[in-house]
Design a protein around this motif. Sequence first.
Motif: not given
Length: 263
Positions: A192-210
Motif C-alpha cells: 500500500n506504499a506509493v512513491f513520488i520522486c522528482v529531481g536531477p536524472p542521476v538523483m532519480i536513478k539512484f533513488t529508485i534503485m534504493e
Amino acid sequence: MKNEYIPKLSKIKEVIKHTDLEYTFRMEYDGEVKPGQFFELSIPKYGEAPISVSGIGDGLVDFTIRRVGTVTNEVFENYVGDKLFIRGPYGNGFELENYKGKELVIIGGGTGVSPMRGVIQYFSAHPEEAVSTTLIAGFKSPEDVLFKKDFEEWKKTLYVIQTVDTAPEGYEGSVGMVTKYIPDLRFKNPENAVFICVGPPVMIKFTIMEIKKLGIKDEQIWTSYERKMCCGIGKCGHCRMNEKYVCLDGPVFNYTEARELID
C-alpha cells in the motif's frame, strides 16, 4: 480555430525570494490546474520558457523559477504589479487520487521539490487522507534550501526529512543524499506504499534503485520529466523520448512507463 501558441497576460501578485537564483512568482490565473503540470512563460523579444506549477491557489498559480538563461533573467526584472505572458496548463500532472489512502513517500532533489509542492501542500492540509505521508527533500547546501517557511508548516503534519549534501561545521540539520534515508523507511503494508520522486536524472536513478530494494514495485512509483519540455503542445519534438512526447504524455509518468524512456 484556437491558436494554442497565443498566451495571455497575467499579473504578478507576489514575489518570494528563496535564494539568489530561485524566486517564486505568484501569478493571477483562473482555471483548472493540477500539481505537476506546467505553463509556458514568455516576454516579447526574449522568448518563452516552460515552468512547472509549484503552487495552486484561489485565482492564483505559483511558478518557482531558477535564473539560468535569457528568458528567466528577464523574468527576474519583473516584480509585483508587472505582467508576464503565460499559456497553459500543459501535461498530465499528479493525480491526487493515486495517493489517497496510501502510505505516501515524496522524495525531491533541489528544484525537483517545486513540481511536487502542490501534492505536499494538499496532504499537509489533509493528513487524514493518507495513511501516512513522508517527505524527504535534499538540497546542495543550507543556502540552497527552497520553501523554508513551508517546511516549518509541513513538519507540523507530515514526517519530514530535510537534508543537505554538504554543510558547514556546527550545522544541526540532516546531512547526506536523500538515498541515505530510504533504507530506514518502514511500512505497515508495503503493497500500500506509493512513491513520488522528482529531481536531477542521476538523483532519480539512484533513488529508485534504493526504493526498489524495499520490495516496492514499479507501478507504485511516479516520477516527472518536467525539465524536458519546450513548445508544450507536441509540435517541436524536443521532448520526444522513444515514442512518447513528454509534454503530451507526461511530464508525470508511472515508473512502469518511465523505466522504458531513454533520456
